[in-house]
Design a protein around this motif. Structure first.
Motif, PDB file in Angstrom:
ATOM      1  N   MET C   1       0.850  -1.199   0.000  1.00  0.00           N
ATOM      2  CA  MET C   1       0.000   0.000   0.000  1.00  0.00           C
ATOM      3  C   MET C   1       0.879   1.239   0.000  1.00  0.00           C
ATOM      4  SD  MET C   1      -2.849   1.112   2.777  1.00  0.00           S
ATOM      5  CE  MET C   1      -1.768   1.963   3.881  1.00  0.00           C
ATOM      6  N   ASP C   2       0.542   2.120  -0.881  1.00  0.00           N
ATOM      7  CA  ASP C   2       1.346   3.336  -0.964  1.00  0.00           C
ATOM      8  C   ASP C   2       0.716   4.413  -0.091  1.00  0.00           C
ATOM      9  OD1 ASP C   2       2.923   5.386  -1.562  1.00  0.00           O
ATOM     10  OD2 ASP C   2       2.552   5.393  -3.720  1.00  0.00           O
ATOM     11  N   VAL C   3       1.412   4.736   0.951  1.00  0.00           N
ATOM     12  CA  VAL C   3       0.858   5.688   1.920  1.00  0.00           C
ATOM     13  C   VAL C   3       0.602   7.041   1.276  1.00  0.00           C
ATOM     14  CG1 VAL C   3       1.330   6.895   4.067  1.00  0.00           C
ATOM     15  CG2 VAL C   3       2.004   4.522   3.813  1.00  0.00           C
ATOM     16  N   LEU C   4       1.488   7.413   0.368  1.00  0.00           N
ATOM     17  CA  LEU C   4       1.379   8.766  -0.194  1.00  0.00           C
ATOM     18  C   LEU C   4       0.049   8.985  -0.896  1.00  0.00           C
ATOM     19  CD1 LEU C   4       4.962   9.344  -1.576  1.00  0.00           C
ATOM     20  CD2 LEU C   4       3.951  10.163   0.527  1.00  0.00           C
ATOM     21  N   GLN C   5      -0.513   7.897  -1.482  1.00  0.00           N
ATOM     22  CA  GLN C   5      -1.796   8.043  -2.163  1.00  0.00           C
ATOM     23  C   GLN C   5      -2.879   8.524  -1.211  1.00  0.00           C
ATOM     24  OE1 GLN C   5      -2.530   7.620  -5.349  1.00  0.00           O
ATOM     25  NE2 GLN C   5      -0.553   6.857  -6.055  1.00  0.00           N
ATOM     26  N   TYR C   6      -2.680   8.245   0.065  1.00  0.00           N
ATOM     27  CA  TYR C   6      -3.720   8.566   1.045  1.00  0.00           C
ATOM     28  C   TYR C   6      -3.395   9.829   1.834  1.00  0.00           C
ATOM     29  CZ  TYR C   6      -5.450   4.076  -0.280  1.00  0.00           C
ATOM     30  OH  TYR C   6      -5.948   3.048  -1.019  1.00  0.00           O
ATOM     31  N   ALA C   7      -2.425  10.597   1.346  1.00  0.00           N
ATOM     32  CA  ALA C   7      -2.037  11.807   2.069  1.00  0.00           C
ATOM     33  C   ALA C   7      -3.188  12.794   2.172  1.00  0.00           C
ATOM     34  CB  ALA C   7      -0.845  12.465   1.376  1.00  0.00           C
ATOM     35  N   TRP C   8      -4.146  12.706   1.222  1.00  0.00           N
ATOM     36  CA  TRP C   8      -5.275  13.628   1.304  1.00  0.00           C
ATOM     37  C   TRP C   8      -6.119  13.406   2.541  1.00  0.00           C
ATOM     38  CZ3 TRP C   8     -10.039  11.289   1.364  1.00  0.00           C
ATOM     39  CH2 TRP C   8     -10.085   9.968   0.898  1.00  0.00           C
ATOM     40  N   LEU C   9      -5.901  12.261   3.206  1.00  0.00           N
ATOM     41  CA  LEU C   9      -6.656  12.004   4.437  1.00  0.00           C
ATOM     42  C   LEU C   9      -6.145  12.832   5.610  1.00  0.00           C
ATOM     43  CD1 LEU C   9      -7.221   8.159   4.367  1.00  0.00           C
ATOM     44  CD2 LEU C   9      -8.969   9.912   4.602  1.00  0.00           C
ATOM     45  N   ILE C  10      -4.928  13.382   5.470  1.00  0.00           N
ATOM     46  CA  ILE C  10      -4.355  14.100   6.620  1.00  0.00           C
ATOM     47  C   ILE C  10      -5.266  15.233   7.085  1.00  0.00           C
ATOM     48  CG2 ILE C  10      -2.380  15.442   7.430  1.00  0.00           C
ATOM     49  CD1 ILE C  10      -0.639  13.883   5.535  1.00  0.00           C
ATOM     50  N   PRO C  11      -5.731  16.110   6.177  1.00  0.00           N
ATOM     51  CA  PRO C  11      -6.610  17.174   6.667  1.00  0.00           C
ATOM     52  C   PRO C  11      -7.971  16.668   7.108  1.00  0.00           C
ATOM     53  CG  PRO C  11      -5.872  17.617   4.412  1.00  0.00           C
ATOM     54  CD  PRO C  11      -5.458  16.240   4.740  1.00  0.00           C
ATOM     55  N   VAL C  12      -8.323  15.476   6.675  1.00  0.00           N
ATOM     56  CA  VAL C  12      -9.665  14.986   6.986  1.00  0.00           C
ATOM     57  C   VAL C  12      -9.819  14.704   8.478  1.00  0.00           C
ATOM     58  CG1 VAL C  12     -11.277  13.115   6.585  1.00  0.00           C
ATOM     59  CG2 VAL C  12     -10.041  14.110   4.673  1.00  0.00           C
ATOM     60  N   PHE C  13      -8.759  14.182   9.098  1.00  0.00           N
ATOM     61  CA  PHE C  13      -8.860  13.876  10.538  1.00  0.00           C
ATOM     62  C   PHE C  13      -9.247  15.104  11.358  1.00  0.00           C
ATOM     63  CE2 PHE C  13      -6.169  10.241   9.333  1.00  0.00           C
ATOM     64  CZ  PHE C  13      -6.900   9.228   9.928  1.00  0.00           C
ATOM     65  N   PRO C  14      -8.442  16.184  11.286  1.00  0.00           N
ATOM     66  CA  PRO C  14      -8.840  17.348  12.078  1.00  0.00           C
ATOM     67  C   PRO C  14     -10.174  17.933  11.641  1.00  0.00           C
ATOM     68  CG  PRO C  14      -6.759  17.758  10.930  1.00  0.00           C
ATOM     69  CD  PRO C  14      -7.170  16.381  10.596  1.00  0.00           C
ATOM     70  N   PHE C  15     -10.519  17.766  10.348  1.00  0.00           N
ATOM     71  CA  PHE C  15     -11.784  18.338   9.903  1.00  0.00           C
ATOM     72  C   PHE C  15     -12.957  17.601  10.538  1.00  0.00           C
ATOM     73  CE2 PHE C  15     -15.268  19.296   7.007  1.00  0.00           C
ATOM     74  CZ  PHE C  15     -15.137  20.678   6.938  1.00  0.00           C
ATOM     75  N   ILE C  16     -12.820  16.282  10.631  1.00  0.00           N
ATOM     76  CA  ILE C  16     -13.880  15.523  11.290  1.00  0.00           C
ATOM     77  C   ILE C  16     -13.993  15.960  12.744  1.00  0.00           C
ATOM     78  CG2 ILE C  16     -14.523  13.226  12.084  1.00  0.00           C
ATOM     79  CD1 ILE C  16     -13.340  12.169   9.458  1.00  0.00           C
ATOM     80  N   ALA C  17     -12.826  16.153  13.369  1.00  0.00           N
ATOM     81  CA  ALA C  17     -12.851  16.610  14.759  1.00  0.00           C
ATOM     82  C   ALA C  17     -13.554  17.959  14.857  1.00  0.00           C
ATOM     83  CB  ALA C  17     -11.421  16.727  15.288  1.00  0.00           C
ATOM     84  N   PHE C  18     -13.288  18.822  13.882  1.00  0.00           N
ATOM     85  CA  PHE C  18     -13.943  20.147  13.865  1.00  0.00           C
ATOM     86  C   PHE C  18     -15.452  19.993  13.789  1.00  0.00           C
ATOM     87  CE2 PHE C  18     -15.760  23.015  10.558  1.00  0.00           C
ATOM     88  CZ  PHE C  18     -15.975  24.109  11.375  1.00  0.00           C
ATOM     89  N   ILE C  19     -15.900  19.138  12.854  1.00  0.00           N
ATOM     90  CA  ILE C  19     -17.344  18.958  12.686  1.00  0.00           C
ATOM     91  C   ILE C  19     -17.961  18.416  13.977  1.00  0.00           C
ATOM     92  CG2 ILE C  19     -19.085  17.612  11.453  1.00  0.00           C
ATOM     93  CD1 ILE C  19     -18.009  19.603   9.616  1.00  0.00           C
ATOM     94  N   LEU C  20     -17.291  17.425  14.562  1.00  0.00           N
ATOM     95  CA  LEU C  20     -17.837  16.829  15.778  1.00  0.00           C
ATOM     96  C   LEU C  20     -17.933  17.853  16.895  1.00  0.00           C
ATOM     97  CD1 LEU C  20     -16.088  13.341  15.857  1.00  0.00           C
ATOM     98  CD2 LEU C  20     -18.450  13.874  15.292  1.00  0.00           C
ATOM     99  N   ILE C  21     -16.851  18.584  17.094  1.00  0.00           N
ATOM    100  CA  ILE C  21     -16.848  19.543  18.196  1.00  0.00           C
ATOM    101  C   ILE C  21     -17.889  20.621  17.960  1.00  0.00           C
ATOM    102  CG2 ILE C  21     -15.471  21.233  19.446  1.00  0.00           C
ATOM    103  CD1 ILE C  21     -13.010  19.572  18.659  1.00  0.00           C
ATOM    104  N   ALA C  22     -18.031  21.029  16.690  1.00  0.00           N
ATOM    105  CA  ALA C  22     -18.947  22.125  16.406  1.00  0.00           C
ATOM    106  C   ALA C  22     -20.401  21.689  16.516  1.00  0.00           C
ATOM    107  CB  ALA C  22     -18.673  22.686  15.005  1.00  0.00           C
TER     108      ALA C  22
END
Lengths: 108, 508, 658
Positions: C1-22
Motif C-alpha cells: 500500500m502506498d501511503v502517499l496516495q492517502y495523504a489527502w486524508l491528513i486534513p480529513v482527521f482534524p476536519f472531522i474533529a472540527f465537525i464533531l466539536i462544532a
C-alpha cells in the motif's frame, strides 16, 4: 328694414354686459341674471339672422328655423333658471351665503 | 419525469392559486401563513424535481425539449397562442441560465414566508402578496415572449410596492413610491425598446426567438445601439447600477425583512437576467459598442458601493449598498463578453441571491431582538445571541468572498475574465476585495464583538428564534455546499452560456 | 500500500474533529469540552503525516500523478483538488503535525479556565489545522489560495477569540484586512499566470520556459510581475514589511494561538509559498532581488522594534517577523545563487531555518504562555524573579532563547549561519547582498540582545509586582520539554545521514545536486569559516550586553529617555510609527473618503433624483394655483382665451399666409 349690423351691435353689447356681470358680480343671483342676458343676446342674433336670411333669398319664402330656435332657447333658459335657482337655494342652505367668491371648494 | 405535464406553468400557477386561497381565508386569517407556506413549498419541491430532472438528459430527449437552432435551447418548453393578431404567445421554458434563478425564486420565497412567521399585521394580505410576487418573478425567469415578459415584469412591482408601503418602516411611503416610480420609469424604457424591436423586426411576433432571428438581418447598427442603451437602462436600474441606484437603499431600509430578502435576492437578479437574456444576444452590435460603458459602470458600482458601505451606520443600509457592489461583479463579468465572465456573472447572481438573503435576514434578526439596527447603538451582542452572531459572521464572510463559500468561485472567475479582457486594469476592481473585508469586519466588530452595549436595553435580548434560524441555517448550508461543490451549479450555467457566446460572437 | 496516495486524508482527521466539536450538542460533548476530540484529530493527522514523511525520507514523492478531483471548470481548465507531496511539503507537514499536536495538548492546561468557550476554541483550532494541512499538500495555486484564505479566516477567528475585548476584536479585523491586501496581490499573480498558461497546476507551471517539448512559455516581464505579485501574498501572510504590523497586534489572541498560527505554521505559509514558487522565481532575478530586500529590511526593522517592546508576546511577535525576514532573505539570496551558480545552499538554508524556527519559536511562545498563565499579565515590567518558581519554564525558555540567539550547538545556530553564509556568497554576484548581509548580522546581534533582555526581565532579579507564581501543570510542561528537545536537536539534521541539504531537493532539473558530504566535512566547513565566528561573537556580545543592562543591578537606563537615544527609544516604543500611519490612513483618509462618498451619494446623486421629483411636484404645485375654485375667474379665462383665439384667427392667420 333695420340693417343686420345694428342687431349685431345690440346683441354684442348685451353679451358684453352679461359677461361683465358674470365676471364681476359677487351675488350669484345677479350672475345668473347676467347669464340670462347673454343667452338673450344669442336669441337676438338667432332672430336677426333668420330674418336677414329670408331677406337675402326672397324666392325661398320666409324661413322660420332661427326664430323657432330662439323660442326653443327661451324655453330652455327658463328651465335652466329654475335649476340654477334650485342650486343656489341649496348652496345658500349649505353655506348661508350666495357670494360666489366664498363658494370655492372646487379647487386643488 | 414529467412526460407531457406542463410543469412550468403548474409551478407558476401554484403560488397564484395559493395567493387567491390566502386572500379568501376571511376570518381564518391565522392560517394564512400555513396556506402560503404549503403552496410555496409545493412550488419549491416541484422546482427542485425539475432541476434534478433537467440534468438527466440535458441535451435533447428530455421533456418538452426545444432546440433553438442557434438560439437558447430550452427544456420543459410550452407554447400557446394568446393574442393572435399581435403575435403574442404564452411561451415558457427553462435553460441553464433561467433554472438556477427559477430555483432561487421558489427557495427564497419559501424561506421568506417562514421567516415572517410572526407577522401579525394583516397576514392574509402579506402572505398573499408574497405569493403574487413569486408568480411574477417566476414568470420573468421562464417566459420567452416579450409581451408576457413585460407583464410579469410589471406584476412584480405591485406586490413589492405594497409590501414596502404597508409593512414598512417609518419612511415607508417615500420609499415605496420612490421604488415604484423609479423602477417603473426604467421598465418603460425597456418597453419602448421592446416595441421598437417588434416593429423593426417586421414580423408579427413578440417571441424572443423570432425577434432574435429577424433581428439578425433587420437590426442595423444605429438601431442596435439605441435599443441596447434603452434596455440596458431598463435592466440596469433594476440591477442596480451606479448612478441609478438610490432607490435601493431607501427601499431596503424601509422594507420588512422578508421584503428586503426578495427585493435583493430576486428583483435585482431580474436586471442581470434581462441583460443576459435580452440585451446581449438580441442586440450584439449595440452591446459591442457599449462594452466600455458597461465595464466602467460595473467598476464604478463595485468600488463606489463598497466605499459608501464603509460609511454606513445602519446595518441594513450597509448590506443594501453591498448589494450594489456585488451586483457590479455580475455586470463586470457580462461586460467582458467572454464565456468565463458571463458564466461568472450568472454564478454571481445565484451566489448573491443566497448570501444576501442571509445578510438581510440577520439584519432583521438584529432589528427584531435588539430593537435597532444602528451600528453605533449596538455592540457585544454575541454575548446575548451567540448563534445569531455565528450566522451573521458566516454570512458576512460568504459575502466578502471567502473561499469554501459560494461567492468565491464567482468572484475569482470574474477577475480571471477581467484580466483576459482588460489586462492589469484588473487591479482596480480588486481594491474592492479589501474594502469589502474592511466594512464587513468593522461592522461585525462594532455590532457583535466588544463589551455589551449600554446604549440600548439589552436585558430582553435573546437568541435567534426557530423560524428565523431555520431559513438562515438552510441558506448557510446551501452556501457551504455550493461553495465546496460549485461544479453542481456550474454544470447548469456553462452550456447555456456557450450558446450566448455563439449568439454573440457569430450572430448565429 | 502506498501511503502517499492517502495523504489527502491528513486534513480529513482534524476536519472531522472540527465537525464533531462544532455540532455535538453541548450537554453530550463533554470530555473537557472537545479537547479529547481535538487530540484525536491532531493525533490522527500526526500519525499519517509521520508515515508520509517517512516515505519521503525514503526518497518517494508524489507529485504529478497524484489522485485528484475536479472542483470547477474555468474556461478549458479543470481546477482540481489534488495532492503534491515533495520534500518541501513533507517538511511543512512535519512542522504542522508536531507543533499542532503539542499545542493542542498544551491547550488542555492553558485553556482550562475558559469553561464553555473552550468548545469554540477547539473547533476553530481543528479547522485551522485541517486547512493548514490542505494548504501544504495543495497541488495547484488556486487550491493553495483557497486554503490560504481559510487559514486567514481561522487566524481572524482565533485572534478574536476573546472578542469581548475591543482590542482583540480590532486586532482580528486588522489582521484579516491587512493580509487580504497581500492576498489580492497573490490572486492577481495567479490570474496573470492563468492567462498566459491556461493552467494553475504546479506540474504545468513549473515547466514554464523549461524548454521541454510542450512546456508553456511566458514572456519574462509577465513572469517577473506575476512572481512579484505572488510574493505579495507572502508579504501579507508572513508579515513582511510594509504589511507586518498586524502580527504584533495579533498577540491579542490566546498564547497557544500565537504559538501555533502566528509563529510556527500560518506565518510560515508565506515562506512556504515563496519556496514553492521557486521554479518560477529562479528565472526572474528581479523578483528575487525584491524578495531579498523585503526580507532583509523586515528582519532589521522588526528586530529593532523588539528591542523596546515591554509586552512579552510582542517581543516574540517582532522576533517572529524578524526571523521570517531571515527566511525570505535567504530564499531571495538563494534564488540568486541558483540562478547564477546552480547552488541550492540558500534554499536549503532558508527552509532549514523555517523548520528550526518553528520549533524554537513555538517553544518560546508556549513558555510565554506558561508565564502569563502563572502571572496573569503580559507586561514584562511587572514580572521578574520567576526563575525560582518556574524551573521547567525558565529552563526551556532559556534553551529557546539560546537557540534563537544562535549559540551552538542549538538549532538556531546552524540554520541562521547557513542563511547568512548564503547571503554573503550572493554578495559576490550583486553587491547589494553584502549590504543585506550587514543587515542580517546586525539583526543577529539585536536578536541575541532582546531575547536575553526578555529572559532576564522575566525570570531574573526580584519580583516587581505581587503574584503567586507557580509552575504550570504537567500537561503544559511536557510539550515544553519536547519542544526544547527539538530546539536542541533539530539543528543536527544538517549533519545527520546524508544531511538536510541532500534531502531538500529543489524541484528544478538543472541545478547541481550537492555532492555527498560527510558529516565531518560539513562541520569542518562551518567551523573553519570566519563568517561563523562573526555572527557568533555578535550573538555573545548581545547576550552579555543584555546581561549587563538587565541583570546586573545599577545600570542607569535613564540615558534612553534623553536626547537622540530618547528619540530612538520613543520611536521604537511607538513601533516606528508605522502602525500609527496605518491607523491614520484607515480612519482618517480612507474612512473620511468613504464619508465623503456617502455624503455625495445622499446629497448629489439622491439629491438629483429627489430634485427631479421635486421639480415635477413643484411645477404641478404652481400650475394648480390656477384652479382657484372661483367660477368667475374660470369664466374670465375662457373669455380671454376666446378673444385670443379670435384675434389669432382674424389677424395672425391671414398675415402669415396660412
Amino acid at each position: 328694414m333695420i340693417p343686420i349690423e345694428y342687431w349685431l351691435i345690440l346683441s354684442s353689447l348685451l353679451l358684453a354686459i352679461g359677461v361683465y356681470g358674470v365676471m364681476t358680480r359677487k351675488n350669484a343671483i345677479v350672475v345668473l341674471m347676467s347669464i340670462e342676458i347673454m343667452l338673450n343676446a344669442a336669441n337676438i342674433n338667432l332672430v336677426a339672422f333668420s330674418s336677414y336670411y329670408s331677406s337675402l333669398h326672397p324666392n325661398l319664402g320666409t324661413d322660420a328655423t332661427g326664430q323657432a330656435f330662439a323660442l326653443f332657447s327661451i324655453a330652455i333658459a327658463a328651465a335652466e333658471v329654475a335649476v340654477g335657482l334650485a342650486i343656489l337655494l341649496s348652496v345658500y342652505r349649505r353655506y348661508q351665503t350666495i357670494d360666489v367668491d366664498k363658494i370655492n371648494i372646487l379647487r386643488w | 419525469m414529467f412526460g407531457s405535464i406542463p410543469i412550468i406553468s403548474i409551478i407558476i400557477l401554484l403560488p397564484l392559486i395559493g395567493a387567491i386561497a390566502t386572500f379568501c381565508l376571511g376570518r381564518y386569517e391565522k392560517y394564512a401563513k400555513w396556506v402560503a407556506l404549503s403552496f410555496s413549498l409545493a412550488a419549491l419541491v416541484l422546482s427542485v424535481l425539475v432541476a434534478v430532472d433537467f440534468m438527466v438528459e440535458p441535451d435533447g430527449s428530455a421533456t418538452g425539449y426545444h432546440e433553438g437552432n442557434g438560439f437558447f435551447d430550452f427544456q420543459y418548453y410550452e407554447e400557446y397562442s394568446w393574442i393572435q393578431s399581435l403575435g403574442i404567445r404564452y411561451i415558457v421554458g427553462l435553460d441553464g441560465i433561467g433554472l438556477p434563478l427559477f430555483l432561487l425564486t421558489t427557495l427564497l420565497t419559501t424561506l421568506s414566508i417562514l421567516f415572517s412567521w410572526d407577522t401579525k399585521h394583516r397576514p392574509k394580505a402579506y402572505f398573499g402578496l408574497m405569493l403574487i410576487l413569486e408568480v411574477g418573478v417566476l414568470g420573468v425567469f421562464s417566459t420567452l415572449d416579450y409581451f408576457v415578459f413585460y407583464i410579469f415584469w410589471e406584476v412584480v412591482l405591485i406586490p413589492m410596492y405594497f409590501l414596502i408601503g404597508v409593512w414598512g418602516g417609518p419612511r415607508k411611503d417615500y420609499a415605496a413610491i420612490k421604488f415604484f416610480i423609479y423602477t417603473h420609469i426604467a421598465s418603460l424604457a425597456m418597453l419602448i425598446a421592446i416595441m421598437a424591436m417588434y416593429f423593426q423586426s417586421g414580423i408579427n411576433s413578440f417571441g424572443m426567438e423570432d425577434i432574435w432571428r429577424a433581428g439578425l438581418s433587420e437590426f442595423g447598427r444605429t438601431f442596435q445601439i439605441v435599443a441596447f442603451a434603452a434596455t440596458f437602462f431598463g435592466f440596469g436600474v433594476k440591477l442596480p447600477m451606479v448612478p441609478f441606484h438610490t432607490w435601493l437603499p431607501d427601499a431596503h431600509v424601509e422594507a420588512p425583512t422578508a421584503g428586503s430578502v426578495l427585493l435583493a435576492g430576486l428583483l435585482l437578479k431580474m436586471g442581470g437576467y434581462g441583460i443576459i437574456r435580452v440585451s446581449m444576444p438580441t442586440l450584439p452590435e449595440g452591446a459591442d459598442a457599449m462594452q466600455l460603458v458597461m465595464a466602467v459602470i460595473a467598476v464604478a458600482s463595485i468600488l463606489y458601493g463598497a466605499m459608501v458601505c464603509l460609511a454606513q451606520r445602519d446595518l441594513k443600509k450597509m448590506v443594501a449598498y453591498s448589494s450594489i457592489s456585488h451586483m457590479g461583479f455580475v455586470l463586470l463579468g457580462f461586460a467582458t463578453f467572454t464565456q468565463l465572465g458571463i458564466v461568472a456573472g450568472v454564478f454571481q447572481m445565484f451566489a448573491h441571491g443566497l448570501v444576501t438573503a442571509v445578510l438581510f435576514m440577520m439584519c432583521g434578526v438584529v432589528q427584531h431582538h435588539a430593537g435597532t439596527r444602528m451600528i453605533p447603538s449596538l455592540g457585544g451582542l454575541s454575548k446575548k445571541m451567540p448563534n445569531a452572531a455565528t450566522m451573521m459572521t458566516i454570512g458576512f464572510l460568504a459575502s466578502l468572498g471567502l473561499p469554501g463559500l459560494v461567492s468565491f468561485a464567482a468572484e475569482f472567475m470574474v477577475f480571471a475574465s477581467v484580466y483576459q479582457t482588460w489586462g492589469l486594469w484588473l487591479l482596480v476592481p480588486m481594491i474592492a476585495v479589501a474594502v469589502t473585508a474592511g466594512y464587513y469586519l468593522w461592522a461585525l466588530q462594532r455590532s457583535m464583538f466588544g463589551p455589551l452595549t449600554e446604549n440600548i436595553d439589552t436585558s430582553h435580548v435573546h437568541d435567534i428564534n426557530w423560524f428565523e434560524g431555520v431559513p438562515v441555517g438552510t441558506l448557510i448550508a446551501l452556501i457551504a455546499i455550493f461553495g465546496v461543490f460549485p461544479l453542481v451549479v456550474f454544470k447548469y450555467i456553462d452550456p447555456a452560456v456557450r450558446i450566448v457566446q455563439v449568439l454573440f460572437a457569430g450572430g448565429g | 500500500m502506498d501511503v502517499l496516495q492517502y495523504a489527502w486524508l491528513i486534513p480529513v482527521f482534524p476536519f472531522i474533529a472540527f465537525i464533531l466539536i462544532a455540532l455535538i450538542p453541548k450537554r453530550t460533548l463533554g470530555w473537557e469540552d472537545g479537547w479529547g476530540y481535538a487530540i484525536a484529530g491532531a493525533g490522527g493527522a500526526l500519525v499519517l503525516s509521520s508515515l508520509v514523511i517517512w516515505e519521503v525520507l525514503n526518497g518517494h514523492t508524489l507529485t504529478e500523478d497524484a489522485p485528484r478531483t475536479t472542483w470547477l471548470i474555468i474556461g478549458d481548465y479543470e481546477v482540481t483538488f489534488g495532492i503534491w507531496i515533495d520534500q518541501l511539503a513533507a517538511l511543512m507537514l512535519l512542522i504542522v503535525s508536531i507543533v499542532g499536536t503539542l499545542v493542542v495538548v498544551y491547550s488542555g492546561g492553558y485553556m482550562h479556565a475558559e469553561g464553555e468557550t473552550r468548545r469554540r476554541y477547539y473547533a476553530e483550532i481543528m479547522l485551522f489545522i485541517s486547512v493548514m494541512y490542505g494548504l501544504v499538500i495543495a497541488d495547484n495555486y488556486l487550491q493553495m489560495f483557497i486554503f490560504w484564505e481559510l487559514v486567514g479566516l481561522c487566524s481572524y477567528l482565533l485572534i478574536g477569540f476573546w472578542y469581548q475585548k475591543p482590542s482583540a476584536a480590532s486586532a482580528a479585523k486588522r489582521a484579516f484586512i491587512v493580509t487580504r491586501v497581500g492576498d489580492i496581490m497573490f490572486m492577481a499573480g495567479i490570474i496573470l499566470l492563468f492567462k498566459y498558461v491556461g493552467n494553475l497546476d504546479f506540474a504545468v507551471l513549473f515547466d514554464i520556459n523549461s524548454g521541454t517539448p510542450g512546456a508553456p512559455t511566458v514572456p519574462s516581464d509577465i513572469l517577473i510581475l506575476s512572481t512579484a505579485l505572488i510574493f505579495g501574498g507572502a508579504i501579507g501572510k508572513s508579515a513582511q514589511f510594509p504589511l507586518h504590523e498586524w502580527l504584533p497586534d495579533a498577540m491579542e489572541g490566546p498564547t497557544t494561538v500565537s504559538a501555533l498560527i502566528h509563529a510556527a505554521t500560518m506565518v510560515k505559509a508565506g515562506v512556504y509559498l515563496t519556496a514553492r514558487t521557486y521554479p518560477l522565481l529562479v528565472q526572474t532575478p528581479e523578483s528575487l532581488l525584491f524578495v531579498a530586500v523585503i526580507g532583509g529590511v523586515t528582519a532589521l526593522i522588526a528586530a529593532s522594534c523588539a528591542l523596546a517592546a515591554n509586552d512579552i508576546k510582542r517581543v516574540l511577535a517582532y522576533s517572529t517577523i524578524s526571523q521570517l525576514g531571515y527566511m525570505i532573505l535567504g530564499l531571495g539570496a538563494g534564488g540568486y545563487l541558483v540562478y547564477h551558480l546552480q547552488d541550492p545552499n540558500g534554499y536549503t538554508a532558508a527552509t532549514f531555518h523555517m523548520m528550526n524556527h518553528a520549533f524554537f519559536k513555538a517553544l518560546l511562545f508556549l513558555c510565554a504562555g506558561s508565564v502569563i498563565h502563572a502571572v496573569g499579565t503580559n507586561d514584562m515590567r511587572l514580572m521578574g524573579g520567576l526563575r525560582k518558581h518556574m524551573k521547567i519554564t525558565s529552563t526551556t525558555m532559556l534553551i529557546g532563547a539560546l537557540a534563537i540567539a544562535g549559540v551552538p550547538p542549538l538549532s538556531g545556530f546552524w540554520s541562521k549561519d547557513e542563511v547568512l553564509a548564503a547571503v554573503y556568497h550572493a554578495g559576490d554576484l550583486d553587491p547589494i547582498f553584502l549590504l543585506l548581509w550587514v543587515l542580517g548580522i546586525v539583526t543577529a546581534f539585536m536578536t541575541a540582545f532582546y531575547m536575553f533582555r526578555m529572559w532576564f526581565m522575566t525570570f531574573a532579579g526580584e519580583a516587581r509586582s505581587t503574584y503567586h507564581a507557580h509552575e504550570s501543570p504537567k500537561i503544559m510542561t511536557i510539550p515544553l520539554i519536547i519542544l526544547a528537545g527539538l530546539a536542541i536537536t533539530s539543528g543536527f539534521a544538517l549533519l545527520a545521514g546524508d544531511g538536510f541539504k541532500a534531502f531538500m531537493e529543489l524541484p528544478i532539473e538543472e541545478y547541481v545536486i550537492p555532492g555527498h558530504e560527510s558529516t565531518f566535512d560539513i562541520a569542518v566547513e562551518i567551523f573553519t569559516d570566519p563568517l561563523t565566528y562573526v555572527s557568533l561573537v555578535l550573538a555573545v556580545v548581545g547576550i552579555l550586553l543584555a546581561y549587563r543592562m538587565y541583570y546586573v543591578p545599577g545600570f542607569d537606563r535613564s540615558i534612553f529617555a534623553r536626547g537622540a537615544a530618547g528619540t530612538m527609544q520613543r520611536a521604537l516604543e511607538n513601533r516606528l510609527y508605522i502602525s500609527k500611519f496605518y491607523d491614520d490612513f484607515a480612519y482618517k483618509v480612507w474612512y473620511g473618503f468613504s464619508i465623503v462618498c456617502d455624503a455625495f451619494d445622499r446629497r448629489v446623486i439622491d439629491g438629483a433624483v429627489n430634485g427631479f421629483s421635486y421639480l415635477g411636484a413643484n411645477t404641478g404645485g404652481v400650475i394648480r394655483k390656477a384652479q382657484s375654485g372661483n367660477v368667475q375667474r374660470y369664466a374670465s379665462l375662457i373669455i380671454v382665451g376666446i378673444v385670443i383665439l379670435l384675434a389669432l384667427l382674424l389677424f395672425v392667420v391671414p398675415w402669415g399666409g396660412w
